[in-house]
Design an enzyme around this catalytic site. Structure first.
Site, PDB file in Angstrom:
ATOM      1  N   CYS A 158       0.307  -3.113  -0.336  1.00  0.00           N
ATOM      2  CA  CYS A 158      -0.082  -3.465  -1.709  1.00  0.00           C
ATOM      3  C   CYS A 158      -1.348  -4.318  -1.736  1.00  0.00           C
ATOM      4  O   CYS A 158      -2.135  -4.252  -2.673  1.00  0.00           O
ATOM      5  CB  CYS A 158       1.053  -4.217  -2.405  1.00  0.00           C
ATOM      6  SG  CYS A 158       2.464  -3.161  -2.758  1.00  0.00           S
ATOM      7  N   CYS A 198     -16.756  -7.495   4.693  1.00  0.00           N
ATOM      8  CA  CYS A 198     -15.612  -6.952   3.955  1.00  0.00           C
ATOM      9  C   CYS A 198     -14.717  -8.123   3.574  1.00  0.00           C
ATOM     10  O   CYS A 198     -15.130  -9.271   3.665  1.00  0.00           O
ATOM     11  CB  CYS A 198     -14.853  -5.924   4.795  1.00  0.00           C
ATOM     12  SG  CYS A 198     -14.005  -6.639   6.197  1.00  0.00           S
TER      13      CYS A 198
END
Lengths: 442, 101
Positions: free
Chosen positions: A229, A397
């Site tokens: 998730c 990132c």
């Protein structure tokens, strides 16, 4: 003057909260010593029971007998997150006598959009304690047993054996296999739900001749195909829907109804507002776990079997050498202060839109080796009027894992360019910590 | 396209991300002397629909572990798996199982 009053109040409140915590703990321990086992079903429902549960007792399929079965029942919920919160809430509401909650994790801010038993005040608290407090507020008579631990091969049989029905509300593949095998060995029905992005899935394993998880998935998925998730995102309502339906299936099993969702898979799409019911294969007689001659007769090392950790947390990759990685301080000095080099952010465009380092460009990792991307990067490098020597490309990132993969790919694609290609170690999390505290950590 | 086999292919649970993020594809399989089975449908999908990273969809001649194949809302295991003979108007759903919660 006002500042001093604020500080004093903060100190006083912190002290009071500490006292409140210890009083609650004392109360909980006292209650647990009284209620070591689930309350026994009374021959008759009490006045309070009738007043509280009358709306469901008067349903012919439930009746007094059904309500007494719920009071006598015990359900184990593994995971007190997006699925476990709604599942435990509805099971408590329905009057299930004993609910076990397993979760090793603490409440984080990013849980609160979907894990609605927790609240802002419970950030940092163990999820099992926070959930237990909320459930006790709902129904003080329920016996909630907290297991603040990770479910492991060493403790799973002991914990699972104490319950009638098990709800899989976990968030990772390794724990799903572990829970499946434990339930098969102990003959417990396993209500299994999962959710990601805008989709949910639900079924009941190991019940009335239905397949187990391993009958359907004898081999674990390759780790790189599994999305959690935190990376894929999830709309809170979706685990909400699936978690509530997990509670429903657990209740149906306790009541002995025939319409249990075993041998079937329910697919929920929030996008199209549809539920699809799939007919599944039967139990596989050759299954390693539940087959006629099982090869798995004791719990194994599930992290090794799946090739992944039994959590949904990302572990730090180490694909690059020390000199191929730079610190937030160095990136700040070269790229922000001296305005040198090219900074490529390899997160998804949705994440880039949320927050990004100024003047960085977005090339999602999955597009990094598209020919158009390569041309774009080459074009930007040619326009860079800084000195030709030591032309640098920096990759960033969220946490510093994907950026390493991107560096390896870029080194391959741009090997004729005489470039220095590095990634930001620790990613934007480190950037926020060291350079820009206003940058969101998510 | 007379004689072609018209079917619906669907992708879900994240498998659609490998197909240009498109969940539903109405396709016509070209006429062929052998019957269409899922065994020969898979390479056709790879050549005609799959946009990226085939290793995240296929492994050998079958789908990778963690993908369920469902024909007209039934598990393909009940229908002969790779050898299931595809019929006109079939809906074949490839669903990647979810693990989050």
């Amino acid at each position: 003057m006002t500042q001093k009053i604020i500080e004093d109040l903060e100190i006083e409140i912190a002290g009071l909260e500490k006292i409140l915590r210890s009083k609650k703990l004392e109360l909980k321990n006292l209650r647990e010593s009284v209620l070591t086992s689930p309350p026994k079903a009374n021959k008759r429902l009490t006045k309070e029971d009738i007043e509280r549960f009358s709306r469901q007792i008067i349903i012919p399929a439930i009746g007094c007998k059904g309500q007494m079965a719920l009071t006598a029942a015990s359900v184990l919920i593994v995971g007190a997150g997006g699925l476990g919160c709604p599942a435990s809430q509805y099971l408590t509401g329905a009057g299930v006598g004993c609910i076990g909650l397993v979760d090793y994790d603490d409440v984080e801010c990013s849980n609160l959009h979907r894990q609605l038993l927790h609240s802002e005040e419970s950030i940092g608290m163990p999820k099992v304690s926070s959930a237990s407090e909320a459930l006790k507020r709902l129904y003080s008579k329920t016996n909630i047993v907290e297991y603040k631990t990770q479910l492991r091969s060493s403790n799973a049989l002991d914990i699972v054996s104490k319950y009638d029905v098990v709800v899989d509300a976990t968030d990772n593949v390794a724990t799903r296999y572990l829970l499946n095998d434990a339930c098969v060995m102990l003959g417990k029905p396993l209500v299994s739900g999962s959710a990601l992005r805008l989709e949910g899935q639900l079924t009941v394993y190991n019940y009335n001749g239905s397949p187990c998880y391993r009958c359907l998935f004898p081999k674990p998925p390759p780790p790189e195909t599994v999305t959690n998730c935190g990376d894929g995102g999830v709309l809170g309502v979706v685990p909400g829907v699936i978690g509530v339906l997990e509670a429903l299936e657990a209740i149906k099993i306790v009541l002995g109804w025939t319409g249990v969702l075993s041998g079937q898979l329910l697919l929920f799409s929030a996008e199209s507002g549809t539920f699809r019911n799939i007919r599944l294969r039967g139990r596989n007689p050759g299954c390693d776990a539940c087959g006629d001659a099982p090869t798995i007769t004791s719990l194994i090392d599930y992290e090794q079997f799946c090739g992944t950790k039994a959590t949904d947390k990302d572990t730090a990759l180490k694909l690059l050498a020390r000199e191929q990685r730079i610190s937030p301080e160095t990136l700040n000095e070269i790229f922000i202060c001296k305005k040198k080099g090219l900074l490529i952010d390899v997160r998804n465009s949705e994440e880039f839109d949320m927050c990004a380092i100024p003047h960085s460009i977005n090339v999602p990792l999955k597009n990094i080796d598209d020919p158009s991307t390569v041309n774009k990067i080459k074009g930007l490098l040619q326009n860079d009027d800084s000195h030709q020597e030591n032309l640098s490309v920096y990759v960033v990132c969220r946490r510093g894992n994907d950026s390493q993969k991107a560096v390896l790919k870029l080194q391959e694609i741009l090997r004729d360019q005489n470039l220095v290609i590095c990634d930001l170690e620790g990613g934007l999390h480190a950037w926020s910590k060291k350079i820009d505290a206003s940058f969101p950590v998510y | 396209m007379a004689g072609g086999l018209k079917i619906t292919l669907e992708f879900g649970g994240g498998a659609e991300l490998l197909f240009g993020n498109s969940k539903k594809h109405e396709v016509t399989l070209p006429t062929c002397d052998k019957p269409w089975t899922i065994r020969n449908l898979l390479p056709w999908i790879k050549d005609n629909l799959l946009k990226e990273r085939p290793e995240l969809f296929l492994q050998g001649e079958t789908v990778r572990p963690g993908i369920l194949v469902l024909v007209n809302d039934a598990d393909w295991e009940l229908l002969g798996q790779l050898d299931y003979e595809i019929e006109a108007k079939d809906t074949i759903l490839f669903i990647s199982t979810l693990h989050g919660g």
